[in-house]
Write a protein that holds these residues in place. Structure first.
Motif, short mmCIF file in Angstrom:
data_model
loop_
_atom_site.label_atom_id
_atom_site.label_comp_id
_atom_site.label_asym_id
_atom_site.label_seq_id
_atom_site.Cartn_x
_atom_site.Cartn_y
_atom_site.Cartn_z
N THR A 165 -1.29 35.75 21.09
CA THR A 165 -0.41 34.72 20.56
C THR A 165 0.32 34.06 21.71
OG1 THR A 165 1.30 34.22 18.91
CG2 THR A 165 1.55 36.24 20.19
N GLY A 166 0.87 32.90 21.48
CA GLY A 166 1.56 32.17 22.54
C GLY A 166 3.06 32.12 22.31
N VAL A 167 3.83 32.31 23.37
CA VAL A 167 5.28 32.13 23.35
C VAL A 167 5.63 31.11 24.42
CG1 VAL A 167 5.89 34.36 22.37
CG2 VAL A 167 5.52 34.18 24.81
N SER A 168 6.49 30.16 24.06
CA SER A 168 6.79 29.05 24.94
C SER A 168 8.25 29.06 25.34
CB SER A 168 6.44 27.73 24.23
OG SER A 168 6.83 26.62 25.01
N THR A 169 8.55 28.31 26.39
CA THR A 169 9.94 28.16 26.81
C THR A 169 10.72 27.26 25.85
OG1 THR A 169 9.25 26.33 28.24
CG2 THR A 169 9.43 28.51 29.24
N VAL A 170 10.02 26.61 24.92
CA VAL A 170 10.65 25.79 23.88
C VAL A 170 10.39 26.45 22.53
CG1 VAL A 170 10.71 23.53 22.77
CG2 VAL A 170 10.34 23.69 25.23
N ALA A 171 11.42 26.68 21.75
CA ALA A 171 11.28 27.34 20.45
C ALA A 171 10.43 26.50 19.52
CB ALA A 171 12.66 27.59 19.83
N THR A 172 9.54 27.16 18.79
CA THR A 172 8.64 26.46 17.88
C THR A 172 9.26 26.20 16.51
OG1 THR A 172 7.69 28.59 17.23
CG2 THR A 172 6.60 27.39 19.01
N LYS A 173 10.26 26.98 16.12
CA LYS A 173 10.90 26.83 14.82
C LYS A 173 12.38 26.55 15.02
CE LYS A 173 7.69 29.87 12.37
NZ LYS A 173 7.54 31.06 11.49
N VAL A 187 21.55 16.88 15.93
CA VAL A 187 20.91 17.14 17.22
C VAL A 187 21.15 18.60 17.60
CG1 VAL A 187 20.76 16.48 19.64
CG2 VAL A 187 21.28 14.76 17.91
N LYS A 188 20.12 19.24 18.16
CA LYS A 188 20.20 20.62 18.64
C LYS A 188 19.59 20.69 20.03
CE LYS A 188 20.87 25.13 18.11
NZ LYS A 188 22.20 25.72 17.96
N VAL A 189 20.29 21.35 20.97
CA VAL A 189 19.83 21.41 22.35
C VAL A 189 18.52 22.19 22.45
CG1 VAL A 189 21.13 23.50 22.87
CG2 VAL A 189 20.54 21.93 24.71
N SER A 190 17.65 21.76 23.37
CA SER A 190 16.37 22.42 23.61
C SER A 190 16.12 22.48 25.11
CB SER A 190 15.24 21.66 22.91
OG SER A 190 13.99 22.25 23.18
N SER A 191 15.27 23.40 25.53
CA SER A 191 15.01 23.56 26.96
C SER A 191 14.29 22.36 27.55
CB SER A 191 14.18 24.83 27.21
OG SER A 191 14.91 25.97 26.87
N ALA A 192 13.32 21.83 26.84
CA ALA A 192 12.53 20.70 27.33
C ALA A 192 11.77 20.12 26.15
CB ALA A 192 11.57 21.14 28.43
N GLU A 193 11.12 18.98 26.39
CA GLU A 193 10.29 18.39 25.35
C GLU A 193 9.04 19.23 25.11
OE1 GLU A 193 11.11 15.88 23.53
OE2 GLU A 193 12.99 15.49 24.60
N ARG A 322 14.79 32.46 17.20
CA ARG A 322 16.21 32.80 17.09
C ARG A 322 16.75 33.32 18.41
NH1 ARG A 322 16.15 35.98 11.24
NH2 ARG A 322 15.74 34.12 9.94
N ALA A 323 15.95 34.11 19.12
CA ALA A 323 16.39 34.61 20.42
C ALA A 323 16.59 33.45 21.41
CB ALA A 323 15.37 35.61 20.97
N CYS A 324 15.71 32.45 21.35
CA CYS A 324 15.86 31.27 22.22
C CYS A 324 17.12 30.50 21.88
CB CYS A 324 14.64 30.37 22.10
SG CYS A 324 13.11 31.08 22.76
N GLU A 325 17.42 30.35 20.57
CA GLU A 325 18.63 29.65 20.16
C GLU A 325 19.88 30.39 20.64
OE1 GLU A 325 18.71 26.74 18.83
OE2 GLU A 325 16.54 26.56 18.56
#
Length: 552
Positions: A165-173, A187-193, A322-325
Motif C-alpha cells: 500500500t502507499g502512504v504519502s506526505t499528503v493525507a489522502t482523507k 480551508v485546511k492546511v496541507s503539506s503540498a499539492e 488523522r496522524a498527518c492532521e
C-alpha cells in the motif's frame, strides 16, 4: 390512515395512541372510523390521487436495485429524471415539473423512505476490477486453496497474506472541520499539492499475528533516519521509483523468513497478487528452499479477495490521515517530509494492526475458516455489464513447448497441487474454449417494465486481451520450469545483442583505420583541406607574392 384504522380495530389500540403513532389528527381518524365499516378502508388520500400504482413503484425499485448491483448506482438527481421519464413513457398523468423534466424532491425522498433506500458515498472501483471479479476466477482460486489445505493441513497461524500500500506526505482523507456558516470557503492546511509516496509492505496471518512492515522509500541511497519511529522490527530499503521491484521483493522475502522462520515440519502458505515483480525465478527458488508455498490471487480481484485490502488498509489510511492532521496542527509552519513518514505510519499501524482486524479479513474473504460460497450471485452482478465471454486468462508465461506442457501435467499430481491452471499457461497452443456464461437470474429489460432505461451493457470488442496471470501456485514445479526457460531465453537474447554490438564496433574501427588521416579529428582535417585549396588558387593566380613565400 389504513394502518391507523387497523391499529384501532384489529390491535385494539385507543384512538389517541393510534393517531399519535401514525401522525394523523384525532378528529380525522374518528371520522373515518365512523364512516367506514370493519372491512372497508379508504382507498385514496382524498382528492389527491397517487401517481404510480404499487406495481409500477415496485418496477422502479427493481430497476434501481438491478442497476446498483452493476455498479452504476443513481444519484438523487438521476433518480428524479428516471421517475419523470418513466411517467412520460408510460403516459401516466403526473404533477412533476415539466420545465426541469424531473420528479420533485419530496417525491424522491418519499420513494427512498418507502423502499428503505439510502444515499451513500460509493467506493471507486475500476472497470478492470469489476470485470475480473467473476464466478469463474473465484472458483479457480478456491479450488487451488482447497487442494493446498488438504495436502499440507495448514492451520490459521500458517496462512499469511502480503500486499503493498502507499502512504504519502499528503493525507489522502481530509476530515470535516468546524467553520462559521457565513464563510464561503473552508480551508485546511496541507503539506503540498502532491506529495512523495512511500510503499509499505504489510503481512498478517489468519490467527491475528503481524509481520513487521517493510518500507520502500523513493530515494537512490537509504538513510537510517528514514526509519525513525517505525514499528518495532521494521525494515526499509531505497528505490529510485519508490515502488516494488523484483529485487526488492526478494529482499522482503528474506525479511519475512527472518521473522516467520518456516521449516519442513511447519511450512507456510503465502497469499499475494500475481504482480510481475512477485513472479520471478529468484523469488520462487528462495520460497521453495525455505518451505514457503506461494498462491496468487486472480488479477484485479484483490479488492474483494485479499484480507489486507478488505479489513486493514481502509482503517490504516484513515488513521494515517488523522496522524498527518495532528502533526500539522502540532507543528505550525512545518511540512511532512520523508523523514516523518515512518513515525506517522507507525502511529497509525499500531492502532489498526489488531487481532480482530486480521481475523475478520480472512473470514470476510472465505479463506479462514474456509468458505468457498462466501460470495453470492449478487456479488458477481457487476461482471454482467459486459458481453465478453469469461475464459481462462492468458499468462505472461505462455510461450513454451509441448514437452513442458506434458511435464506439467505429469508433475501436477506429484508436486504442488492446483497446477491444472498452469498447463494452459505453459502450452504454446491456442487457449481453451471459454465456458458458457453463468445462467444466474438477472433482471433483464424484458423483466423490468417498459419505460425504464436499459441496463448498462457494453458490446464485445474484437481486440486482443491483455495478458494476465490466473490464480495459480507460483512456487509449483511447472511455474519454476517455465521461469527457468524464460530466463534462458533472456540470457540468449542478451548474448545475441552483445555479439551484434561487438560486430558493429569492429566494423567501425576498421573504417577508421582505412581513413587517410586517423590521428587528426574530422572537423580539423576538413578545415585544413579547404585552407590548402584556397592557398593553391592564390599561388596559381600570382596575385600575392607574400603568400607564395609563406606557403613555401
Amino acid at each position: 390512515m389504513k394502518a391507523a384504522i387497523r391499529s384501532v380495530r384489529v390491535n385494539k389500540k385507543s384512538v389517541n395512541s393510534a393517531a399519535k403513532e401514525h401522525g394523523i389528527p384525532e378528529p380525522t381518524l374518528r371520522r373515518y372510523l365512523r364512516k367506514y365499516d370493519d372491512e372497508i378502508f379508504p382507498c385514496n388520500a382524498g382528492r389527491f390521487k397517487p401517481t404510480f400504482s404499487e406495481e409500477q413503484l415496485q418496477n422502479l425499485f427493481q430497476y434501481i436495485v438491478a442497476i446498483d448491483k452493476r455498479a452504476f448506482g443513481l444519484t438523487k438527481n438521476q433518480l428524479a429524471k428516471v421517475i419523470y421519464n418513466y411517467a412520460e413513457n408510460k403516459k401516466i398523468p403526473h404533477r412533476f415539473c415539466t420545465e426541469k423534466r424531473r420528479a420533485g424532491r419530496h417525491f424522491v425522498e418519499w420513494f427512498m423512505q418507502k423502499y428503505n433506500l439510502s444515499l451513500r458515498c460509493p467506493e471507486a472501483t475500476s472497470v478492470a476490477r469489476l470485470m475480473a471479479f467473476n464466478r469463474e476466477n473465484v472458483i479457480k482460486f478456491f479450488e487451488a486453496l482447497r487442494e493446498l489445505r488438504e495436502k499440507y493441513s495448514f492451520q490459521p497461524h500458517q496462512i499469511y497474506n502480503v500486499d503493498e500500500t502507499g502512504v504519502s506526505t499528503v493525507a489522502t482523507k481530509n476530515p470535516k472541520i468546524i467553520t462559521p456558516k457565513e464563510k464561503r470557503r473552508a480551508v485546511k492546511v496541507s503539506s503540498a499539492e502532491r506529495g512523495s509516496s512511500v510503499t509499505a509492505v504489510c503481512c498478517m496471518n489468519a490467527s491475528g499475528s503481524f509481520v513487521p512492515p517493510f518500507l520502500i522509500f523513493p530515494r537512490v541511497r537509504m538513510q537510517s533516519s528514514f526509519m525513525n519511529g517505525a514499528p518495532p522490527g521494521s525494515d526499509g530499503v531505497a528505490s529510485e521509483s519508490g515502488w516494488m521491484t523484483a529485487n526488492i521483493f526478494v529482499s522482503y522475502l528474506k525479511h519475512y523468513i527472518r521473522n516467520v522462520r518456516p521449516n519442513k515440519e511447519s511450512p507456510v502458505l503465502l497469499l499475494m497478487d500475481n504482480h510481475a515483480s512477485h513472479v520471478t525465478l529468484e523469488a520462487v527458488n528462495l520460497c521453495r528452499d525455505n518451505n514457503i508455498i506461494l498462491l496468487g490471487f486472480p488479477a484485479h480481484t484483490s479488492h474483494r479477495m485479499q484480507p489486507l485490502a478488505v479489513s486493514l488498509y481502509g482503517p490504516l489510511q484513515t488513521a494515517y490521515s488523522r496522524a498527518c492532521e495532528d502533526f500539522l496542527s502540532s507543528n505550525p509552519g512545518r511540512v511532512i517530509s520523508l523523514f516523518d513518514i515512518a513515525s506517522l505510519f507507525g502511529r497509525a499501524y499500531l492502532k489498526v494492526a489488531t487481532i480482530s482486524n486480521a481475523v475478520s479479513g480472512f473470514k470476510a474473504t472465505g479463506i479462514e475458516p474456509f468458505n468457498s460460497q462466501i460470495f453470492t450471485d449478487d456479488d458477481f452482478e457487476a461482471a454482467a455489464t459486459t458481453e465478453r465471454d469469461i475464459g481462462t486468462p492468458r499468462s505472461e508465461i505462455n510461450e513454451q513447448s509441448n514437452k513442458v506442457e506434458e511435464k506439467a501435467i505429469e508433475e501436477s499430481d506429484m508436486q504442488q497441487p492446483s497446477t491444472s491452471g498452469v498447463c494452459c499457461l505453459l502450452s504454446n497452443s491456442e487457449p481453451r474454449k471459454t465456458p458458457k456464461k453463468d445462467n444466474r437470474e438477472n433482471i433483464s429489460n424484458e423483466e423490468v417494465a417498459c419505460g425504464l432505461p436499459s441496463l448498462p451493457r457494453t458490446e464485445s470488442k474484437t481486440r486482443r486481451p491483455r495478458k494476465k496471470l490466473p490464480s495459480l501456485v507460483i512456487s509449483s514445479t511447472p511455474v519454476k520450469d517455465t521461469l527457468e526457460e524464460k530466463h534462458k531465453e533472456k540470457i540468449k537474447k542478451e548474448q545475441i545483442k552483445r555479439e551484434k554490438d561487438l560486430q558493429k564496433t569492429k566494423e567501425k574501427d576498421a573504417r577508421k583505420k582505412s581513413s587517410p588521416v586517423q590521428a587528426i579529428p574530422i572537423c580539423i582535417y576538413k578545415v585544413f583541406q579547404s585552407s590548402i585549396g584556397f592557398i593553391t588558387k592564390l599561388q596559381s593566380s600570382g596575385k600575392d607574392k607574400n603568400i607564395n613565400i609563406i606557403f613555401n
